[in-house]
Design a protein around this motif. Structure first.
Motif, mmCIF file in Angstrom:
data_model
loop_
_atom_site.group_PDB
_atom_site.id
_atom_site.type_symbol
_atom_site.label_atom_id
_atom_site.label_comp_id
_atom_site.label_asym_id
_atom_site.label_seq_id
_atom_site.Cartn_x
_atom_site.Cartn_y
_atom_site.Cartn_z
ATOM 1 N N ALA A 1 6.812 2.849 1.060
ATOM 2 C CA ALA A 1 7.457 4.140 0.813
ATOM 3 C C ALA A 1 7.426 5.036 2.041
ATOM 4 O O ALA A 1 8.183 6.010 2.129
ATOM 5 C CB ALA A 1 6.792 4.851 -0.366
ATOM 6 N N GLY A 2 6.546 4.736 3.000
ATOM 7 C CA GLY A 2 6.442 5.566 4.186
ATOM 8 C C GLY A 2 7.396 5.200 5.300
ATOM 9 O O GLY A 2 7.530 5.959 6.271
ATOM 10 N N ARG A 3 8.078 4.080 5.165
ATOM 11 C CA ARG A 3 8.997 3.658 6.224
ATOM 12 C C ARG A 3 10.133 4.669 6.369
ATOM 13 O O ARG A 3 10.861 4.951 5.423
ATOM 14 C CB ARG A 3 9.568 2.277 5.916
ATOM 15 N N GLY A 4 10.286 5.222 7.559
ATOM 16 C CA GLY A 4 11.367 6.154 7.815
ATOM 17 C C GLY A 4 11.177 7.523 7.214
ATOM 18 O O GLY A 4 12.112 8.333 7.224
ATOM 19 N N VAL B 1 1.663 8.849 0.504
ATOM 20 C CA VAL B 1 2.873 8.099 0.830
ATOM 21 C C VAL B 1 2.696 7.464 2.207
ATOM 22 O O VAL B 1 2.302 8.128 3.169
ATOM 23 C CB VAL B 1 4.108 9.021 0.808
ATOM 24 N N GLY B 2 2.962 6.148 2.279
ATOM 25 C CA GLY B 2 2.793 5.437 3.540
ATOM 26 C C GLY B 2 1.444 4.792 3.721
ATOM 27 O O GLY B 2 1.159 4.231 4.784
ATOM 28 N N TYR B 3 0.602 4.848 2.679
ATOM 29 C CA TYR B 3 -0.739 4.277 2.713
ATOM 30 C C TYR B 3 -0.929 3.327 1.526
ATOM 31 O O TYR B 3 -0.253 3.455 0.501
ATOM 32 C CB TYR B 3 -1.801 5.379 2.644
ATOM 33 N N ALA C 1 2.146 -0.517 10.071
ATOM 34 C CA ALA C 1 1.798 0.537 9.110
ATOM 35 C C ALA C 1 0.783 1.493 9.727
ATOM 36 O O ALA C 1 0.912 2.721 9.615
ATOM 37 C CB ALA C 1 1.239 -0.070 7.829
ATOM 38 N N LEU C 2 -0.240 0.947 10.388
ATOM 39 C CA LEU C 2 -1.239 1.791 11.029
ATOM 40 C C LEU C 2 -0.606 2.625 12.143
ATOM 41 O O LEU C 2 -0.939 3.802 12.316
ATOM 42 C CB LEU C 2 -2.375 0.930 11.577
#
Length: 268
Positions: free
Chosen positions: A58-61, A50-52, A182-183
């Motif tokens: 989906a990884g935001r927050g 998640v988030g990758y 994102a990174l």
């Protein structure tokens, strides 16, 4: 799951032994693209953290730490009806595999780690530097992010052609989803306490295991692979001159080790 979309790629017969492949940073399930086709007689599921990758949104927050990824992984396996699986982890994915195996040993049929994080081996110095400047990192324009990613990826490969392919595959995820932001989220979430919390339990795992390591890895040093092999009572396969991204530089070796582990699991 609980409002979190979870994505994976799947090949192989649905009735065979399940093998779950878990990537690290800055990659995605595409890391395993040349391994999956050579893993025979197994149901291969390449889990996307998640988030990758395509799951960056989906990884935001959300918590996208290595420890939390193990929760996502175990919840996902339950959701798709996989009771036991062989875990194959690289880089951060190796940490996820270790934590998942310790938290729910009945779900882990076997464990293969290749150039994985563990103990206090991470975050590596260049990633710590990114953590320290995450506020600046998240505002980097795309033109500045590209050489940063290229440097990280190129330093981890011993095969230049594979490194170039790797860069093209993995930079697309950042270009499509939030770029440097994102990174920045990914590096902010890294906490060595996640693997330190389970390292004392590794020697108590009673599953067939394999450790495969590129001996020239500048990110995850060989002595950590040796320590993991000792704790897991696993054979250690050294790849002479191999660097960090073994699934991309040496997919045949990783696939052969996976096939060997699956056979060991099925003989039990």
């Amino acid at each position: 799951m609980d409002g979190v979309p979870v994505r994976w790629e799947e090949t192989g017969p649905g009735t065979a032994t399940a093998v779950v492949f878990i990537h690290g940073i800055p990659t995605s399930p595409g890391l395993w693209r040349d391994v999956l086709s050579h893993v025979k007689a197994a149901r291969c599921l390449a889990f996307e953290m998640v988030g990758y990758g395509e799951s960056v949104p989906a990884g935001r927050g959300r918590d996208i730490s290595v420890a939390r990824q193990a929760d996502y992984l175990l919840g996902w396996l339950e959701a798709i009806g996989v009771e036991r699986a062989v875990f194959v982890g690289h880089d951060l994915g190796g940490g996820v595999a270790q934590i998942a195996a310790v938290r729910r040993p009945e779900s882990c049929a076997g464990l293969l780690l290749t150039n994985a994080i563990g103990y206090d081996s991470w975050p590596i110095p260049s990633v710590k530097a990114l953590q320290g400047s995450a506020g600046l990192l998240e505002r980097l324009p795309p033109a500045a992010l590209r050489p940063l990613l290229a440097s990280l990826i190129l330093r981890g490969h011993d095969d230049l052609a594979a490194a170039r392919r790797s860069y093209r595959v993995h930079r697309r995820q950042y270009a499509a989803h939030d770029g440097a932001a994102a990174l920045a989220r990914q590096v902010r979430a890294l906490d060595v306490g996640d693997t330190l919390a389970v390292c004392g339990d590794l020697a108590r795992l009673r599953v067939p295991a394999r450790v495969v390591w590129g001996t020239a890895d500048r990110f995850q040093k060989l002595h950590y692979g040796e320590r993991l092999a000792a704790d897991l009572e696993a054979p250690l396969l050294r790849i002479p001159g191999g660097r960090h991204f073994t699934p991309e530089d040496h997919p045949g070796i990783i696939a052969a080790a996976t096939n060997d582990l699956v056979r060991a699991v099925e003989r039990r």
